[in-house]
Design a protein around this motif. Structure first.
Motif, PDB file in Angstrom:
ATOM      1  N   LEU A  86       0.805  -1.220   0.000  1.00 50.82           N
ATOM      2  CA  LEU A  86       0.000   0.000   0.000  1.00 50.82           C
ATOM      3  C   LEU A  86       0.841   1.274   0.000  1.00 50.82           C
ATOM      4  N   LEU A  87       2.101   1.167   0.388  1.00 51.59           N
ATOM      5  CA  LEU A  87       2.893   2.380   0.578  1.00 51.59           C
ATOM      6  C   LEU A  87       4.158   2.380  -0.280  1.00 51.59           C
ATOM      7  N   THR A  88       4.298   3.401  -1.088  1.00 49.32           N
ATOM      8  CA  THR A  88       5.497   3.604  -1.902  1.00 49.32           C
ATOM      9  C   THR A  88       5.986   5.034  -1.684  1.00 49.32           C
ATOM     10  N   HIS A  89       7.283   5.175  -1.472  1.00 46.13           N
ATOM     11  CA  HIS A  89       7.850   6.507  -1.220  1.00 46.13           C
ATOM     12  C   HIS A  89       8.952   6.788  -2.228  1.00 46.13           C
ATOM     13  N   HIS A  90       8.978   8.025  -2.731  1.00 46.92           N
ATOM     14  CA  HIS A  90      10.014   8.455  -3.669  1.00 46.92           C
ATOM     15  C   HIS A  90      10.757   9.656  -3.101  1.00 46.92           C
ATOM     16  N   ASN A  91      12.073   9.568  -3.047  1.00 46.84           N
ATOM     17  CA  ASN A  91      12.908  10.732  -2.751  1.00 46.84           C
ATOM     18  C   ASN A  91      13.455  11.250  -4.074  1.00 46.84           C
ATOM     19  N   VAL A  92      13.218  12.518  -4.362  1.00 45.93           N
ATOM     20  CA  VAL A  92      13.756  13.139  -5.571  1.00 45.93           C
ATOM     21  C   VAL A  92      14.871  14.085  -5.135  1.00 45.93           C
ATOM     22  N   TYR A  93      16.109  13.713  -5.441  1.00 51.47           N
ATOM     23  CA  TYR A  93      17.273  14.487  -5.007  1.00 51.47           C
ATOM     24  C   TYR A  93      17.573  15.557  -6.067  1.00 51.47           C
ATOM     25  N   LEU A  94      17.049  16.749  -5.857  1.00 51.14           N
ATOM     26  CA  LEU A  94      17.102  17.804  -6.869  1.00 51.14           C
ATOM     27  C   LEU A  94      18.517  18.135  -7.363  1.00 51.14           C
ATOM     28  N   PRO A  95      19.522  18.313  -6.481  1.00 49.18           N
ATOM     29  CA  PRO A  95      20.854  18.683  -6.979  1.00 49.18           C
ATOM     30  C   PRO A  95      21.468  17.645  -7.921  1.00 49.18           C
ATOM     31  N   PHE A  96      20.995  16.401  -7.838  1.00 41.85           N
ATOM     32  CA  PHE A  96      21.588  15.340  -8.655  1.00 41.85           C
ATOM     33  C   PHE A  96      21.229  15.505 -10.131  1.00 41.85           C
ATOM     34  N   ILE A  97      20.242  16.354 -10.437  1.00 39.49           N
ATOM     35  CA  ILE A  97      19.867  16.550 -11.838  1.00 39.49           C
ATOM     36  C   ILE A  97      21.026  17.142 -12.632  1.00 39.49           C
ATOM     37  N   ASP A  98      21.892  17.896 -11.966  1.00 33.65           N
ATOM     38  CA  ASP A  98      23.052  18.466 -12.663  1.00 33.65           C
ATOM     39  C   ASP A  98      24.009  17.373 -13.126  1.00 33.65           C
ATOM     40  N   TYR A 120      14.275  22.756 -10.331  1.00 25.63           N
ATOM     41  CA  TYR A 120      15.473  23.078  -9.560  1.00 25.63           C
ATOM     42  C   TYR A 120      16.094  24.407 -10.000  1.00 25.63           C
ATOM     43  N   HIS A 121      16.139  24.663 -11.324  1.00 27.72           N
ATOM     44  CA  HIS A 121      16.836  25.835 -11.838  1.00 27.72           C
ATOM     45  C   HIS A 121      15.900  26.967 -12.262  1.00 27.72           C
ATOM     46  N   GLY A 122      14.613  26.683 -12.393  1.00 31.69           N
ATOM     47  CA  GLY A 122      13.685  27.704 -12.840  1.00 31.69           C
ATOM     48  C   GLY A 122      13.593  27.773 -14.356  1.00 31.69           C
ATOM     49  N   ILE A 123      12.777  28.701 -14.839  1.00 31.00           N
ATOM     50  CA  ILE A 123      12.580  28.858 -16.282  1.00 31.00           C
ATOM     51  C   ILE A 123      13.714  29.727 -16.834  1.00 31.00           C
ATOM     52  N   THR A 124      14.758  29.085 -17.277  1.00 36.31           N
ATOM     53  CA  THR A 124      15.928  29.795 -17.806  1.00 36.31           C
ATOM     54  C   THR A 124      15.855  29.850 -19.339  1.00 36.31           C
ATOM     55  N   ASP A 125      16.721  30.639 -19.947  1.00 31.96           N
ATOM     56  CA  ASP A 125      16.732  30.778 -21.407  1.00 31.96           C
ATOM     57  C   ASP A 125      17.044  29.456 -22.094  1.00 31.96           C
ATOM     58  N   ASP A 126      18.002  28.695 -21.548  1.00 30.25           N
ATOM     59  CA  ASP A 126      18.346  27.420 -22.191  1.00 30.25           C
ATOM     60  C   ASP A 126      17.193  26.423 -22.112  1.00 30.25           C
ATOM     61  N   ILE A 127      16.406  26.507 -21.037  1.00 22.67           N
ATOM     62  CA  ILE A 127      15.234  25.649 -20.901  1.00 22.67           C
ATOM     63  C   ILE A 127      14.166  26.044 -21.928  1.00 22.67           C
ATOM     64  N   MET A 128      13.886  27.346 -22.025  1.00 23.53           N
ATOM     65  CA  MET A 128      12.866  27.825 -22.954  1.00 23.53           C
ATOM     66  C   MET A 128      13.244  27.529 -24.401  1.00 23.53           C
ATOM     67  N   ALA A 129      14.531  27.501 -24.692  1.00 24.31           N
ATOM     68  CA  ALA A 129      14.987  27.240 -26.059  1.00 24.31           C
ATOM     69  C   ALA A 129      14.639  25.830 -26.526  1.00 24.31           C
ATOM     70  N   LEU A 130      14.389  24.918 -25.588  1.00 21.40           N
ATOM     71  CA  LEU A 130      14.044  23.548 -25.947  1.00 21.40           C
ATOM     72  C   LEU A 130      12.639  23.450 -26.531  1.00 21.40           C
ATOM     73  N   ASN A 131      11.789  24.416 -26.188  1.00 16.26           N
ATOM     74  CA  ASN A 131      10.405  24.429 -26.676  1.00 16.26           C
ATOM     75  C   ASN A 131       9.696  23.109 -26.371  1.00 16.26           C
ATOM     76  N   SER A 132       9.929  22.594 -25.184  1.00 19.82           N
ATOM     77  CA  SER A 132       9.344  21.316 -24.783  1.00 19.82           C
ATOM     78  C   SER A 132       7.959  21.531 -24.173  1.00 19.82           C
TER      79      SER A 132
END
Length: 238
Positions: A86-98, A120-132
């Motif tokens: 019944l119980l599943t837990h997820h830890n998302v380690y944000l700094p590891f995305i780098d 983690y980093h916010g809406i940056t120019d490089d992120i917006m350029a992906l147009n995802s």
């Protein structure tokens, strides 16, 4: 939140280190979410119990498990997940995305990895350029948030409290450091004064030199160096 299938999901953010106490707290959250689905004496409780998922986004990395997302479920000694779990837990380690970006490149991130990077980093120019579609969706959510005055005000207050707590910790550490330096200086002055006093007046009781101020110890030490009369030194202690 609750899915269409009835699954319960608790999503939390933790900006500090993932300590033992935090581990305990989120296990308790999950246990409570299961427990709150059951009423005392309910013989048909199994028909109304749903799976519980807790997701913790944490600003930390587990050095023993270098993963972006670490998933925990009850297992037996053969590493089999508990039946009807019944119980599943997820830890998302944000700094590891780098680390993931360094390995795969920003353009090759999966949708969930891209969402975590944006979170983690916010809406940056490089992120917006992906147009995802993921980035577009998250930007829309952020815009909705920024347009809600009550949410913005609540977030601002929370940030002020966070800054306040950080400044308090810095101040307490600094005050403790300064206090430690003062105590060390006082102890050194006392030791030097006692040693010199005993060498000049071995028959005198040194108890009168206890619990003096730093200034007194320095003055007495100077008087001893200058071979001042004992009576003058005793006057300094009064």
């Amino acid at each position: 939140m609750k899915t269409d299938e009835g699954k319960l999901i608790d999503i939390e953010m933790q900006n500090s280190a993932l300590t033992k106490e935090v581990h305990y707290r989120f296990q308790i959250y999950g246990a409570r979410m299961i427990d709150h689905q059951v009423n005392r004496g309910d013989l048909l409780y199994s028909e109304n119990v749903h799976e519980v998922y807790t997701i913790l986004f944490v600003n930390d990395i587990d050095r023993d498990n270098l993963l972006l997302i670490d998933t925990y479920m009850p297992r037996n000694q053969l590493n089999h997940v508990r039946k009807y779990n019944l119980l599943t837990h997820h830890n998302v380690y944000l700094p590891f995305i780098d680390a993931v970006v360094r390995e795969k490149g920003l353009k090759n991130l999966s949708k969930i990895e891209l969402a975590i990077y944006t979170l983690y980093h916010g809406i940056t120019d490089d992120i917006m350029a992906l147009n995802s579609e993921v980035v577009i969706m998250m930007k829309e959510k952020m815009d909705q948030f920024n347009e809600d005055e009550e949410l913005v005000l609540a977030a601002s207050k929370r940030q002020l409290v966070k800054i306040q707590h950080h400044q308090e910790k810095v101040r307490i550490r600094q005050e403790g450091k300064e206090e430690g330096l003062k105590e060390g200086e006082l102890l050194k002055a006392k030791e030097n004064t006692l040693m010199l006093f005993k060498s000049k007046y071995p028959q005198e009781d040194i108890l009168m030199l206890e619990n003096l101020t730093l200034s007194q110890y320095n003055e007495i030490f100077k008087a001893l160096i200058e071979n001042k009369d004992l009576q003058i030194i005793k006057e300094m202690i009064k």
